[in-house]
Design a protein around this motif. Structure first.
Motif, PDB file in Angstrom:
ATOM      1  N   ARG A  50       0.848  -1.186   0.000  1.00  0.00           N
ATOM      2  CA  ARG A  50       0.000   0.000   0.000  1.00  0.00           C
ATOM      3  C   ARG A  50       0.887   1.240   0.000  1.00  0.00           C
ATOM      4  NH1 ARG A  50      -3.237  -0.678   5.315  1.00  0.00           N
ATOM      5  NH2 ARG A  50      -4.540   1.077   4.587  1.00  0.00           N
ATOM      6  N   TYR A  51       0.456   2.239  -0.747  1.00  0.00           N
ATOM      7  CA  TYR A  51       1.235   3.459  -0.873  1.00  0.00           C
ATOM      8  C   TYR A  51       0.334   4.682  -0.700  1.00  0.00           C
ATOM      9  CZ  TYR A  51       4.664   0.310  -2.906  1.00  0.00           C
ATOM     10  OH  TYR A  51       5.534  -0.728  -3.103  1.00  0.00           O
ATOM     11  N   VAL A  52       0.974   5.783  -0.334  1.00  0.00           N
ATOM     12  CA  VAL A  52       0.329   7.089  -0.323  1.00  0.00           C
ATOM     13  C   VAL A  52       0.959   7.909  -1.440  1.00  0.00           C
ATOM     14  CG1 VAL A  52      -0.007   9.238   0.966  1.00  0.00           C
ATOM     15  CG2 VAL A  52      -0.207   7.033   2.132  1.00  0.00           C
ATOM     16  N   VAL A  53       0.126   8.544  -2.244  1.00  0.00           N
ATOM     17  CA  VAL A  53       0.586   9.376  -3.354  1.00  0.00           C
ATOM     18  C   VAL A  53       0.229  10.821  -3.057  1.00  0.00           C
ATOM     19  CG1 VAL A  53       0.289   9.898  -5.814  1.00  0.00           C
ATOM     20  CG2 VAL A  53       0.352   7.509  -5.035  1.00  0.00           C
ATOM     21  N   LYS A  54       1.216  11.710  -3.184  1.00  0.00           N
ATOM     22  CA  LYS A  54       0.966  13.148  -3.034  1.00  0.00           C
ATOM     23  C   LYS A  54       1.322  13.812  -4.354  1.00  0.00           C
ATOM     24  CE  LYS A  54       0.829  14.989   0.851  1.00  0.00           C
ATOM     25  NZ  LYS A  54       0.984  15.699   2.136  1.00  0.00           N
ATOM     26  N   ALA A  55       0.430  14.666  -4.850  1.00  0.00           N
ATOM     27  CA  ALA A  55       0.609  15.260  -6.170  1.00  0.00           C
ATOM     28  C   ALA A  55       0.218  16.726  -6.172  1.00  0.00           C
ATOM     29  CB  ALA A  55      -0.234  14.499  -7.201  1.00  0.00           C
ATOM     30  N   VAL A  56       0.818  17.477  -7.086  1.00  0.00           N
ATOM     31  CA  VAL A  56       0.438  18.866  -7.307  1.00  0.00           C
ATOM     32  C   VAL A  56      -0.899  18.885  -8.042  1.00  0.00           C
ATOM     33  CG1 VAL A  56       1.087  21.035  -8.407  1.00  0.00           C
ATOM     34  CG2 VAL A  56       2.861  19.534  -7.459  1.00  0.00           C
TER      35      VAL A  56
END
Length: 324
Positions: A50-56
């Motif tokens: 499982r991952y967390v993605v942070k994006a502009v």
């Protein structure tokens, strides 16, 4: 809500990169992760991982709280250190930029502010635990090339920055605020050697499992500067009475002196901590006043902001008392 529905091009890039990390694995839908206050924040499964993605956000500039690459940089610099942070598994600088980090399994609970079922003894142990985490964070080498650290913050600069924010709040929402700013300006202490600062260090930004700190998160406003800037903010959350009509009593929480002892680990007391304790209260008053003003001006409708005036007044009043 799936990220693929909202930002198809970005979703495709994320899924493609994760598929390379997990050949043959099923890459799940990217779901909005509640609680994020900067950029776009999502959770995604890749096989069993499982991952967390942070994006502009599309169409926005990658600056300030939206500068996700800056967040990835500090997490990368802390990887393998004594400070627990999620591991960064992918970084994509193509705009809109994004990065993916390991999903840290834990809970981030602010005992005096959040509705929760954390036992009081556990909340106490966590606060003492993260005081030592903060000490280790401040022991990080700020000259490591991977960090690419900005110019250091000092007490005078921090006071000037937040004074502007407080003065932008209408006078009736900040009773005694001007007198407090004068007192702070009259007593700016000498600086200490700069350290790595989180900027919003408290239990609400540390994931914990039981009494153990699993990961320090929410690095949007990290910087380099006087360690007492972080400490003065952290100490605010030791006492529910700092937050009238907002806080709740939690028996047995460590007080400010005990937290400072845990941070210092037997070393000498830091000088001029009272000034930084008052600074932390002024900053909280400025933030709350800014949010309340935006609500009343119709820029961000949130009726819950109407609960803030007693806390704003208490922050200013007690800060004035602290600096005499």
């Amino acid at each position: 809500m799936s990220m693929a529905t909202e930002v198809p091009e970005l979703a495709a890039r994320v899924r493609d990169r994760l598929a390379r990390h997990h050949p043959g694995a099923v890459i799940g839908e990217l779901e909005v992760l509640p609680g994020g206050h900067s950029g776009l924040t999502y959770e995604v499964a890749a096989g069993d991982a499982r991952y967390v993605v942070k994006a502009v956000p599309p169409g926005q500039r990658p600056v300030g709280r939206n500068d996700v690459l800056r967040q990835a940089r500090v997490l990368g610099a802390l990887a393998g250190s004594a400070v627990p942070v999620p591991g960064v598994v992918a970084v994509d600088e193509t705009q809109p930029a994004w990065f993916a980090m390991d999903f840290a399994d834990g809970e981030a609970v602010e005992p005096v502010l959040d509705d929760h079922e954390v036992p009081a003894a556990t909340a106490r142990a966590r606060m003492l635990e993260i005081a030592s985490v903060l000490r280790r964070l401040h022991g990080t080498d700020v000259h490591t090339p991977a960090l690419d650290a900005p110019a250091p913050l000092d007490a005078a600069g921090e006071l000037e920055r937040w004074s502007r924010t407080l003065r932008a709040v209408p006078l009736e929402l900040r009773p005694g605020g001007e007198e407090l700013l004068v007192r702070l300006a009259d007593g700016v202490p000498s600086g200490l050697p700069p350290v790595l600062l989180h900027g919003d260090f408290r239990l609400g930004n540390v994931l914990c499992a039981g009494e153990r700190a699993v990961a320090v998160v929410d690095w949007e406003i990290w910087s380099v500067g006087d360690p007492r800037i972080d400490l003065g903010w952290f100490l605010l959350f030791a006492d529910h009475r700092n937050f009238p009509q907002l806080g709740q009593a939690v028996p047995g929480l460590p007080g400010e002196a005990e937290l400072l002892d845990a941070y210092g680990d037997g070393g000498p007391a830091l000088p001029a901590m009272d000034w930084f304790r008052a600074l932390g209260r002024m900053k909280m008053a400025a933030i709350m006043g800014h949010n309340l003003r935006r609500h009343r001006e119709g820029k961000h409708h949130d009726p819950d902001q109407e609960r803030l005036p007693p806390t704003i007044a208490a922050m200013i009043r007690t800060a004035r008392d602290i600096v005499g």
